[in-house]
Design a protein around this motif. Structure first.
Motif, PDB file in Angstrom:
ATOM      1  N   LYS A  23       2.825   7.575   5.345  1.00  0.00           N
ATOM      2  CA  LYS A  23       3.255   7.552   4.142  1.00  0.00           C
ATOM      3  C   LYS A  23       5.279   6.898   4.843  1.00  0.00           C
ATOM      4  O   LYS A  23       5.780   6.807   4.470  1.00  0.00           O
ATOM      5  N   SER A  24       5.056   8.513   5.623  1.00  0.00           N
ATOM      6  CA  SER A  24       6.447   9.283   5.715  1.00  0.00           C
ATOM      7  C   SER A  24       7.081   7.578   7.260  1.00  0.00           C
ATOM      8  O   SER A  24       7.880   7.608   6.998  1.00  0.00           O
ATOM      9  N   GLY A  32      14.383  10.359  -2.267  1.00  0.00           N
ATOM     10  CA  GLY A  32      13.060  10.188  -2.930  1.00  0.00           C
ATOM     11  C   GLY A  32      11.530  10.927  -2.699  1.00  0.00           C
ATOM     12  O   GLY A  32      11.583  11.383  -1.682  1.00  0.00           O
ATOM     13  N   ASP A  33      11.302  10.699  -4.421  1.00  0.00           N
ATOM     14  CA  ASP A  33       9.656  10.629  -3.573  1.00  0.00           C
ATOM     15  C   ASP A  33       8.434   9.657  -3.015  1.00  0.00           C
ATOM     16  O   ASP A  33       9.069   8.520  -2.893  1.00  0.00           O
ATOM     17  N   ASP A  34       8.448  10.579  -1.701  1.00  0.00           N
ATOM     18  CA  ASP A  34       6.920   9.598  -1.415  1.00  0.00           C
ATOM     19  C   ASP A  34       6.548   9.371  -2.221  1.00  0.00           C
ATOM     20  O   ASP A  34       5.102   7.661  -1.513  1.00  0.00           O
ATOM     21  N   ASN A  35       5.335   9.527  -2.842  1.00  0.00           N
ATOM     22  CA  ASN A  35       4.907   9.031  -3.830  1.00  0.00           C
ATOM     23  C   ASN A  35       5.724   7.085  -4.775  1.00  0.00           C
ATOM     24  O   ASN A  35       4.722   6.553  -5.031  1.00  0.00           O
ATOM     25  N   ILE A  36       6.586   6.635  -4.544  1.00  0.00           N
ATOM     26  CA  ILE A  36       7.387   5.599  -4.302  1.00  0.00           C
ATOM     27  C   ILE A  36       6.741   4.612  -3.590  1.00  0.00           C
ATOM     28  O   ILE A  36       6.305   3.426  -3.971  1.00  0.00           O
TER      29      ILE A  36
END
Length: 228
Positions: free
Chosen positions: A176-177, A190-194
């Motif tokens: 994700k990163s 923002g939130d990495d859930n994007i």
């Protein structure tokens, strides 16, 4: 496959067996390949041939890869991928600070090196590429279009950037990163859930209900399944 006609690669390593193996593999992929076994020869080859990509070993006698990297960046804006036998953070930071564009630790697979070369070419020399075909995907940066099985996908700019990133790096598991840094930028707050939201949207557009195209490796990231 990537259409690579006319793209030149310089291999710099003091181990003849590695040079021969990589030269043969890259020539089979359609690249024009030059080789050098030491730093001074590499500098001369860059002046003479102006390669698009330099694969540069760090641990060489005499002038090491760091010094060669520093000199090459003053001579020519080639993309540089550094190779090392040591997985040391300090070495990676030093190489990147001197202008290297990527870093690989020996031993490595030829397929991963090829994927990284392709990525560097797309980033540095998009004007050289008429089109990229990878399995059932076709990526056309001129039209900002991606096709899957000959059907053009209806993608937002962010979906385009994300799908292009995971497809062109299909041999790698992307965290994700890594995706956030590449698609949304290093300063994204923002939130990495994007990432999950956009992956879900891409799967819908690819009709990938079983997650057989964009796969998830739990705790590691995402990768794209390319058959053949």
């Amino acid at each position: 496959m990537l259409l690579v006609k006319g793209i030149k690669i310089l291999l710099v390593d003091d181990e003849p067996n590695i040079l021969e193996f990589l030269e043969m593999g890259l020539e089979n992929e359609g690249f024009q390949v030059f080789t050098a076994q030491n730093g001074m020869s590499a500098v001369t080859m860059v002046k003479e041939h102006q390669p698009h990509v330099v694969i540069l070993d760090v641990m060489m006698p005499g002038m090491d890869g760091f010094e060669v990297c520093r000199m090459l960046k003053k001579l020519h804006n080639a993309a540089i991928i550094m190779l090392t036998a040591k997985d040391e953070v300090g070495d990676r930071v030093k190489g990147l600070t001197l202008g290297a564009d990527d870093y690989m630790v020996k031993p490595f697979s030829f397929e991963e090196l090829l994927a990284r070369i392709h990525a560097r070419i797309r980033n540095h020399y998009p004007h050289l590429l008429s089109e990229v075909a990878i399995g059932p995907f076709r990526i056309d940066d001129r039209k900002l279009e991606i096709s899957y099985n000959k059907q053009v996908l209806d993608l937002s700019p962010t979906e385009y950037a994300l799908l292009k990133y995971v497809v062109t790096n299909h041999s790698l598991v992307l965290s994700k990163s890594m995706i956030l840094d590449h698609v949304w930028g290093y300063d994204f707050g923002g939130d990495d859930n994007i990432v999950e939201v956009y992956i879900r949207s891409l799967r819908d557009k690819l009709n990938d209900r079983e997650h057989q195209i964009i796969r998830t490796r739990r705790g590691a990231g995402y990768w794209v399944e390319i058959q053949g």
